[in-house]
Write a protein that holds these residues in place. Structure first.
Motif, PDB file in Angstrom:
ATOM      1  N   VAL A 164      10.540  14.078   6.054  1.00 26.48           N
ATOM      2  CA  VAL A 164       9.134  13.263   6.549  1.00 26.48           C
ATOM      3  C   VAL A 164       9.822  12.443   7.680  1.00 26.48           C
ATOM      4  CG1 VAL A 164       7.084  12.014   6.220  1.00 26.48           C
ATOM      5  CG2 VAL A 164       7.996  13.299   4.656  1.00 26.48           C
ATOM      6  N   GLU A 200       8.569  -0.966   5.253  1.00 27.49           N
ATOM      7  CA  GLU A 200       9.769  -0.077   4.852  1.00 27.49           C
ATOM      8  C   GLU A 200      10.872  -0.838   4.879  1.00 27.49           C
ATOM      9  OE1 GLU A 200       9.850   2.683   3.547  1.00 27.49           O
ATOM     10  OE2 GLU A 200       7.948   3.778   3.913  1.00 27.49           O
ATOM     11  N   GLY A 247       8.441  10.162   9.131  1.00 29.15           N
ATOM     12  CA  GLY A 247       7.722   8.819   8.823  1.00 29.15           C
ATOM     13  C   GLY A 247       8.083   7.802   9.746  1.00 29.15           C
ATOM     14  N   GLY A 280       2.678   8.756  -0.896  1.00 26.62           N
ATOM     15  CA  GLY A 280       4.062   8.575  -0.406  1.00 26.62           C
ATOM     16  C   GLY A 280       5.182   8.330  -1.548  1.00 26.62           C
ATOM     17  N   GLY A 330       8.734   8.385   2.673  1.00 29.65           N
ATOM     18  CA  GLY A 330       9.103   9.502   3.234  1.00 29.65           C
ATOM     19  C   GLY A 330       9.518  10.461   2.327  1.00 29.65           C
ATOM     20  N   GLY A 354       4.425   5.630  11.306  1.00 32.66           N
ATOM     21  CA  GLY A 354       4.707   6.744  10.008  1.00 32.66           C
ATOM     22  C   GLY A 354       4.040   7.824  10.188  1.00 32.66           C
ATOM     23  N   GLY A 413      12.562   9.062   7.051  1.00 38.16           N
ATOM     24  CA  GLY A 413      11.148   8.423   7.147  1.00 38.16           C
ATOM     25  C   GLY A 413      11.308   6.872   6.125  1.00 38.16           C
TER      26      GLY A 413
END
Ligand SMILES: Cc1cc2nc3c(=O)[nH]c(=O)nc-3n(C[C@H](O)[C@H](O)[C@H](O)COP(=O)(O)O)c2cc1C
Ligand code: SF4
Length: 439
Positions: free
Chosen positions: A301, A89, A303, A383, A277, A51, A273
């Motif tokens: 991003v 994630e 990520g 985040g 992200g 990330g 991301g």
């Protein structure tokens, strides 16, 4: 097509050795030193794929230095390695793909890292119930009978909570059975049971397993100069064939989408991301290169390397509201701005998505985003704030419509189910983060 990570090789140790050869041993008679790999990783300019895209050689050196600073007689000087295969994630699938299809490459990376930094304990962490557990158990049994690892690698299964996969939380779990982030010390300073601890993402470790065999110059032959090599991308949303693809860093976004059948219709934006992200409007983002600097320059991003296309019949603010509510519930409940600030942000975003917010509430949301950023013990609030702030920037017309009690997809939605992001069931902040909660 550049495929280095063995996703199409059968996962057995024999097939792995046929494809990649054995991990070279450090031969002192030949003048090899365990630390040679750190120099090679620096030559490779490998950046972590978990990330943050942090230079891996700096982390390896930091652990070695932290261990050396404790003196030869210190009982807590022996480093620990933890492979981070948690994949917190929800929209990402790359680490599970790697750990189920190419587990030995990740375990080689752990082995090589352990030897290089002189670690005496090594772990691979996957969340409880992960589909990777069975393949890892088989792979570790094969390695134990072939005695190829300098240290025994053990599987640990922390709870499937978002912050449980943050690196200090993982070290905390391994050392003390609690999966809450620890601060201000970083794991390389004081990690599992106070020992210097190296935490690397599963994909980073797979690349390390290749660098140990083929060298840093080979690794850097492909990809963007600032972050070379290949990277796994989880492509989802409004594409015909969502899934995980391996591409050289710097590959254009439209080429990555083409590997998954191209966009399934008109795309209005992308989540890049993951949930930590950022959002970007479609515009000419499909021309951008997929590497940390180019994605950032385009407003996103990279990520955890998630690329999620939002189709024109999906309301991005509704998606944002569902994800933000979930992220608020994933707080570890240790820091005020995170524990109390995120639910307020989630409530503001919900009002916006429901078209009940007015200009005053919208200003309040923007203020809250500023107030929580940089105020948590870990990066979870940052985040989440970035996820919200980038959505407001990427979809200003949709925000204006919602403040005017309208929505561009009202009455047309429901025909684009592929656009909706996966959101696990909501949980209470801090719940289940302790080992004793499970026994
Ligand atoms: C809230 C939060 C969740 C995270 N989840 C993951 C994860 O699921 N997997 C991962 O590899 N890194 C995750 N990270 C990043 C880790 O803290 C750490 O930086 C990473 O594992 C280091 O590996 P790398 O240097 O190889 O990227 C997370 C960070 C935060 C702040
Ligand atoms: S910022 Fe949130 S998730 Fe991070 S340590 Fe504090 S309470 Fe836990």
């Amino acid at each position: 097509m550049t495929a280095r990570l063995g996703l199409s090789t059968p996962p057995s140790l024999a097939a792995h050795h046929r494809e990649f050869g054995r991990l070279p041993l450090v031969d002192a008679r030949r003048g090899d030193r365990p630390g040679d790999l750190v120099d090679d990783v620096e030559r490779a300019a490998l950046r972590g794929r978990g990330g943050g895209w942090f230079p891996t050689h700096l982390k390896l050196r930091a652990v070695v230095d932290s261990s050396a600073a404790r003196g030869p007689l210190s009982r807590s000087r022996r480093p620990v390695v933890i492979g981070n295969g948690m994949e917190g994630e929800p929209a990402s699938g790359k680490d599970a793909a790697l750990l189920t299809r190419s587990p030995h490459l990740v375990l080689d990376g752990i082995s090589a890292a352990a030897r290089t930094i002189g670690a005496t304990d090594a772990f691979i962490a996957v969340h409880r119930g992960s589909p990777a557990v069975p393949s890892l158990e088989v792979a570790l049994a094969e390695r134990a009978s072939s005695r190829i690892d300098p240290v025994t690698i053990r599987i640990v299964t922390p709870p499937a909570r978002y912050v449980a996969s943050e690196e200090s939380a993982l070290a905390h779990w391994v050392g003390d059975g609690e999966a809450t982030p620890v601060f201000p010390d970083r794991p390389f300073q004081r990690g599992a049971a106070g020992r210097p601890t190296l935490v690397q993402n599963a994909e980073t470790l797979a690349h390390l397993g290749l660098i140990a065999r083929r060298g840093g110059a080979w690794f850097a032959e492909v990809g963007a100069p600032g972050a070379p090599g290949t990277t796994l991308v989880t492509v989802g949303g409004s594409v015909p064939n969502p899934g995980v693809v391996e591409v050289p860093t710097g590959t254009a976004v439209h080429e990555i989408l083409a590997r998954c059948g191209g966009p399934a219709g008109t795309v209005r934006g992308y989540l890049t991301g993951g949930y930590g992200g950022g959002w970007v409007a479609a515009g000419d983002f499909d021309q951008a290169a997929w590497d940390p600097d180019s994605v950032r320059a385009a407003g996103g991003v990279i990520g955890a390397s998630v690329l999620w296309a939002i189709g024109e019949l999906t309301c991005p603010l509704e998606e944002l509201a569902r994800v933000t509510a979930w992220m608020a519930g994933e707080s570890a409940g240790q820091c005020g701005p995170c524990m109390f600030g995120l639910p307020s942000v989630a409530e503001d975003v919900r009002s916006l998505a429901l078209r009940t917010a007015d200009g005053v509430e919208f200003k309040q949301l923007q203020n809250r985003l500023r107030l929580i950023t940089g105020r948590g013990g870990c990066k979870h609030p940052d985040g989440t704030a970035r996820l919200v702030a980038t959505a407001l920037d990427a979809f200003p017309d949709e925000v204006a419509l919602h403040l005017d009690r309208r929505c561009s997809v009202a009455g047309r939605r429901g025909t684009d189910p592929a656009g909706t992001l996966p959101v696990p069931p909501a949980r209470l902040p801090g719940l289940d983060l302790r080992r004793r909660d499970f026994t």
